[in-house]
Design a protein around this motif. Structure first.
Motif, short mmCIF file in Angstrom:
data_model
loop_
_atom_site.label_atom_id
_atom_site.label_comp_id
_atom_site.label_asym_id
_atom_site.label_seq_id
_atom_site.Cartn_x
_atom_site.Cartn_y
_atom_site.Cartn_z
N GLU A 1 0.86 -1.17 0.00
CA GLU A 1 0.00 0.00 0.00
C GLU A 1 0.89 1.22 0.00
O GLU A 1 1.50 1.58 1.01
CB GLU A 1 -0.94 0.03 1.20
N GLY A 2 1.02 1.85 -1.15
CA GLY A 2 1.85 3.04 -1.27
C GLY A 2 1.22 4.23 -0.60
O GLY A 2 0.00 4.31 -0.46
N SER A 3 2.05 5.19 -0.21
CA SER A 3 1.52 6.39 0.43
C SER A 3 0.79 7.25 -0.58
O SER A 3 0.88 7.05 -1.79
CB SER A 3 2.67 7.20 1.03
N GLY A 4 0.07 8.25 -0.07
CA GLY A 4 -0.68 9.12 -0.95
C GLY A 4 0.19 9.94 -1.88
O GLY A 4 -0.28 10.44 -2.89
N VAL A 5 1.47 10.10 -1.56
CA VAL A 5 2.34 10.92 -2.41
C VAL A 5 3.33 10.06 -3.19
O VAL A 5 4.20 10.57 -3.88
CB VAL A 5 3.12 11.96 -1.57
N ALA A 6 3.22 8.74 -3.07
CA ALA A 6 4.16 7.87 -3.76
C ALA A 6 3.98 7.97 -5.27
O ALA A 6 2.86 8.01 -5.77
CB ALA A 6 3.95 6.42 -3.32
N GLU A 7 5.08 8.04 -6.01
CA GLU A 7 5.02 8.07 -7.47
C GLU A 7 4.97 6.63 -7.98
O GLU A 7 5.92 5.86 -7.79
CB GLU A 7 6.24 8.80 -8.03
N PRO A 8 3.89 6.24 -8.64
CA PRO A 8 3.73 4.86 -9.09
C PRO A 8 4.89 4.31 -9.91
O PRO A 8 5.32 3.18 -9.69
CB PRO A 8 2.43 4.90 -9.90
N PRO A 9 5.45 5.07 -10.88
CA PRO A 9 6.56 4.49 -11.65
C PRO A 9 7.75 4.10 -10.77
O PRO A 9 8.41 3.08 -11.02
CB PRO A 9 6.93 5.61 -12.63
N ALA A 10 8.02 4.90 -9.73
CA ALA A 10 9.15 4.59 -8.86
C ALA A 10 8.85 3.36 -8.02
O ALA A 10 9.74 2.53 -7.77
CB ALA A 10 9.45 5.79 -7.96
#
Length: 347
Positions: A96-105
């Protein structure tokens, strides 16, 4: 799943308030699978971990803020190593990525992982369809975040009363990522079987691949199910069982570029080579392909099993396409270059 199989890692992203935790809880409760979860913890109190506690088999928090910005990628691999222990028998891992996580990274961290027991299982972007202007005013970039997604889950679609606004949103997503599958998920309702299989046994008997699906029994209350089925389409699958080998070139091309309605392809196939038949497990998620070699007794007759999973499938067309990969048992051995077309996806 087979003990030798790699565990799929799904990435769940979306801006703060889009409904990621609701989707995650729905996924954990409804999948019928054993799920490990890696959660970004921005504070001393891990609220999200508290919400999923009791539903997740093995939660792991990754400290240090946004996953895509951690100074030491080894930290994520440490979490993968813990969750891939054979005794856990997990069917999938969800980040579960954070709300500011960049999906490509985030995707690159998973693809570059040095843990051999995992494979990429897809990136799911959660988008609050009712509050796009507010999210963009706060700095969220729709196009950037859906560009890497295999699936875009539209939450709160029940709050969007203007058909034009909904059509405009879907058009923007399709322009940014023509290959993304867009699924409405009001109240976090969706079909988990599109993303992950549940298996009760450590070993999957060959020939039972078609049964490696939890089907439409989503483990929800009847009232929830009656409500949900009017808002989303359940997964569909097409299966071909073949008493013989397959064409490695045709299969690799299909896995790399499946029809737009097909989200996943999974197969256990035999390929005839100069040194005898070889068996491979093939997985494709929205065109991301992984291939693993499997043990096979040399005296065993060649056999292959292929499954395509998606939404609103053209069953007749897919059946014909999958059957076209199948070769007679007397087929000449594949050349080294033909075999490499399939084995190039081994990592």
């Amino acid at each position: 799943m087979p003990s030798s199989a790699r565990i799929p890692v799904l990435i769940l992203t979306g801006y703060l308030g889009a409904g990621k935790t609701t989707v995650l809880n729905r996924f954990l409760a409804a999948s019928g699978a054993r799920i490990g979860v890696i959660i970004n913890d921005f504070g001393d109190v891990n609220v999200d971990a508290a919400l999923v506690a009791g539903q997740v088999d093995e939660p792991v928090s990754v400290a240090g803020g946004c996953l895509c910005c951690i100074s030491d990628p080894e930290q994520l691999d440490d979490a993968f190593k813990k969750l891939t222990r054979p005794d856990l028998r997990l069917d999938a891992i969800v980040i579960e990525g954070s709300g500011v996580a960049e999906p490509p990274a985030l995707l690159r961290l998973v693809m570059d992982s040095r843990v051999p027991k995992i494979r990429f299982g897809g990136l799911i972007e959660v988008v609050d369809a009712a509050h796009i202007p507010q999210a963009e005013a706060a700095g969220w970039d729709l196009e950037q975040h859906v560009r890497a997604a295999a699936v875009v889950l539209l939450t709160k679609t029940d709050l969007v009363t203007d058909p034009g606004a909904r059509n405009s949103l879907e058009a923007r997503i399709q322009r940014a990522n023509p290959h993304a599958m867009i699924i409405e998920a009001p109240h976090g309702n969706f079909d988990p079987a599109l993303f992950v299989d549940a298996s009760d046994d450590d070993e999957l008997e060959f020939g039972q691949l078609a049964l490696w699906n939890p089907g439409e029994t989503l483990g929800e209350s009847q009232a929830d199910h009656d409500h949900a089925r009017h808002h989303h389409v359940h997964h569909q699958s097409v299966t071909v069982e073949h008493e013989g080998p397959v064409d490695p070139v045709a299969l690799s091309e299909f896995a790399l570029d499946p029809p737009e309605t097909v989200y996943r392809v999974k197969a256990i196939v035999d390929v005839v080579t100069a040194s005898g038949a070889r068996r491979f497990a093939v997985h494709s998620v929205a065109g991301y392909v992984t291939v693993d070699a499997m043990a096979r007794a040399q005296e065993e007759p060649a056999a292959s099993s292929l499954v395509a999973i998606g939404l609103e499938l053209d069953h007749a067309d897919l059946q014909a396409r999958l059957e076209a990969f199948c070769l007679p048992s007397t087929t000449p051995p594949a050349s080294a270059s033909q075999l490499r077309r399939l084995t190039r996806f081994r990592t």
